[in-house]
Design an enzyme around this catalytic site. Structure first.
Site, mmCIF file in Angstrom:
data_model
loop_
_atom_site.group_PDB
_atom_site.id
_atom_site.type_symbol
_atom_site.label_atom_id
_atom_site.label_comp_id
_atom_site.label_asym_id
_atom_site.label_seq_id
_atom_site.Cartn_x
_atom_site.Cartn_y
_atom_site.Cartn_z
ATOM 1 N N GLU A 200 31.685 113.953 84.676
ATOM 2 C CA GLU A 200 30.241 114.075 84.517
ATOM 3 C C GLU A 200 29.571 114.221 85.875
ATOM 4 O O GLU A 200 30.027 113.639 86.870
ATOM 5 C CB GLU A 200 29.647 112.833 83.847
ATOM 6 C CG GLU A 200 29.812 112.765 82.359
ATOM 7 C CD GLU A 200 29.108 111.555 81.780
ATOM 8 O OE1 GLU A 200 29.006 111.498 80.554
ATOM 9 O OE2 GLU A 200 28.670 110.661 82.546
ATOM 10 N N HIS A 208 20.187 102.446 82.727
ATOM 11 C CA HIS A 208 21.062 102.433 81.555
ATOM 12 C C HIS A 208 20.252 101.876 80.385
ATOM 13 O O HIS A 208 19.940 100.688 80.334
ATOM 14 C CB HIS A 208 22.284 101.557 81.828
ATOM 15 C CG HIS A 208 23.301 101.544 80.725
ATOM 16 N ND1 HIS A 208 24.646 101.446 80.952
ATOM 17 C CD2 HIS A 208 23.175 101.626 79.384
ATOM 18 C CE1 HIS A 208 25.304 101.455 79.816
ATOM 19 N NE2 HIS A 208 24.417 101.557 78.837
ATOM 20 N N ASN A 290 28.562 103.446 70.942
ATOM 21 C CA ASN A 290 29.457 102.337 70.661
ATOM 22 C C ASN A 290 29.409 102.040 69.171
ATOM 23 O O ASN A 290 28.351 101.683 68.638
ATOM 24 C CB ASN A 290 29.055 101.096 71.469
ATOM 25 C CG ASN A 290 29.442 101.229 72.922
ATOM 26 O OD1 ASN A 290 30.600 101.516 73.243
ATOM 27 N ND2 ASN A 290 28.494 101.055 73.817
ATOM 28 N N ARG A 292 30.172 99.690 67.163
ATOM 29 C CA ARG A 292 30.407 98.267 66.922
ATOM 30 C C ARG A 292 29.149 97.490 67.283
ATOM 31 O O ARG A 292 28.189 98.056 67.803
ATOM 32 C CB ARG A 292 31.571 97.778 67.786
ATOM 33 C CG ARG A 292 31.354 98.083 69.274
ATOM 34 C CD ARG A 292 32.402 97.497 70.172
ATOM 35 N NE ARG A 292 32.344 98.022 71.528
ATOM 36 C CZ ARG A 292 31.507 97.653 72.471
ATOM 37 N NH1 ARG A 292 30.574 96.746 72.191
ATOM 38 N NH2 ARG A 292 31.541 98.173 73.676
#
Length: 452
Positions: A200, A208, A290, A292
């Protein structure tokens, strides 16, 4: 509804899941390694089964032992928590083959989103902005060199099957790429059994930002606020908060819409997180999904009042999300500090051992998620986190002050923790102004002092 759920995890998240099941009148089974026999999750579950010796590969990653424990106890579902087998498509498939509900996505969804390069391509195809990078997996070092020249230095090499900050290397120029490729690949193979890497373009000073979503089996998807996770050490999150101090309402709605679109594109069911990088101009780029529940889910629970674990279970059981959740509003501000058994005065060396004294704070707007207690022996075999301290207050400033006060009240003796480090971060003028990015701790100068 499920009759009994086996919790295929350990520590605070296992205890958190057991508590949610108790509120839903669902029986629970704890599994544990011999190192965790005295952990609280084994005491509060209805049943507990030892699945092996301390090494995780022989216990918490031992799929045959976990399936056998589920069959032995007649569990009709397995909740994997986070880490270990939570994003294992193999485990998800084996659960289905044994007529056990996996409280997580089916194998094809885990594979589609777990392969970071493939996930980026999927999101790009539906118009979601992604960071410029390689088209799929890098074949070898020569391929990495060519892709880096296209992207322009600096770049990031990342493990395609990665997570938890493993298998990631920052590369400033061509002279560094061979060593970075080899070390990232080796680390990824050890951590995930998969050495695939992708590349990347490195975004300077990003934030973030991640969006929590819940999706039921009836096509309903809701976004439950964003979390700021930029305070990281070696790509491991230390302090998380919700909402972000820099996301304005226009960007927030765009993030929500993008996250919902991404979840619907892969027919997602359950709790998941869409993660983005936000640049200095409020442009955001899809980073990964993600599949989860996240370590930092409590900050979302504090600002929404929604029990994410409970609704994750209900979604997989086929129960529609409640209508009120679609119009939920963020209330106040929440911050979470991960309390790790590490010594900040000694290069953050792990500090396993026996906790001789243990006292956690209380009061208005304070929550503690932990599995430890006075006399508990922290094993050296697993993640160093011993507790999560979460606060909620009407404003960010009040939440910071509340967190500093709560950390002051913590008493954990017998081991070292990073509490002094976190208190200095929270007291930093730039942090308090919300002026930080994912590189904040690279330039942060910790002043060694007294332990808690």
């Amino acid at each position: 509804m499920y009759n009994k759920i086996l919790v295929a995890n350990r520590g605070e998240i296992a205890l958190r899941i057991i508590r949610a099941c108790r509120e839903l009148n669902i029986g629970t089974v704890a599994v544990y390694s011999k190192a965790d026999e005295l952990s609280l999750h084994t005491k509060f579950a209805d049943e507990a089964v030892c699945i092996g010796p301390p090494p995780s590969v022989q216990s918490y990653l031992n799929i045959p032992a976990i399936i056998a424990a589920a069959e032995l106890t007649n569990a009709d579902a397995i909740h994997p928590g986070y880490g270990f087998l939570a994003e294992s498509s193999k485990f998800s498939g084996i659960c289905a083959d044994n007529n056990i509900e996996f409280i997580g996505p089916p194998p094809e969804t885990i594979d589609a989103m777990g392969n970071k390069a493939q996930a980026k391509e999927s999101m790009r195809n539906i118009g979601i902005p992604v960071i410029y990078g390689s088209d799929g997996i890098l074949r070898d070092i020569d391929d990495a060199v060519q892709e880096a020249e296209k992207a322009g230095y600096p770049i990031m090499l990342k493990a395609s099957a990665g997570g938890g900050g493993r298998g990631i290397r920052f590369v400033e120029n061509i002279d560094q790429i061979e060593n970075a490729f080899n070390t990232a690949q080796s680390e990824s193979e050890i951590a995930f059994g998969n050495g695939d890497l992708y590349l990347e373009k490195f975004i300077e000073k990003p934030r973030h930002i991640e969006v929590q979503i819940l999706a039921d089996k009836h096509g309903n998807v809701v976004a439950l606020g964003e979390r700021e996770c930029s305070i990281q050490r070696r790509h491991q999150k230390l302090i998380e908060e919700s909402p972000s101090a820099v996301v304005n309402e226009i960007t927030r709605q765009q993030l929500y819409e993008t996250a919902i679109s991404g979840a619907k594109a892969v027919n997602y069911v359950g709790a998941g997180t869409i993660e983005f990088l936000l640049d200095a101009n409020n442009n955001f780029y899809f980073m990964e999904m993600n599949t989860r529940i996240q370590v930092e889910h409590p900050v979302t629970e504090m600002v929404t009042g929604a029990d994410l674990i409970k609704y994750q279970i209900l979604c997989h059981a086929g129960i529609p999300l409640p209508n009120w959740m679609k119009a939920i509003k963020i209330r106040g501000h929440s911050i979470e500090c991960r309390i790790n058994a590490e010594d900040p005065d000694n290069k953050f060396r792990p500090s396993p051992g026996k906790i001789t004294s243990f006292h956690m704070p209380g009061g208005m707007g304070i929550r503690v998620d932990t599995h430890v207690y006075a006399g508990y022996e922290i094993p050296p075999n697993y993640d160093s986190m011993v507790a999560k301290l979460i606060v909620h207050a009407p404003s960010r400033k009040e939440a910071i002050n509340r967190m500093i006060g709560a950390l002051d009240e913590c008493v954990i003796e017998g081991i070292k923790t990073i509490i002094p480090f976190q208190k200095q971060i929270l007291s930093d003028a730039n942090f308090q102004k919300g002026d930080f990015n994912t590189g904040f701790l690279d330039d942060f100068h910790y002043k060694p002092g007294e332990q808690n």
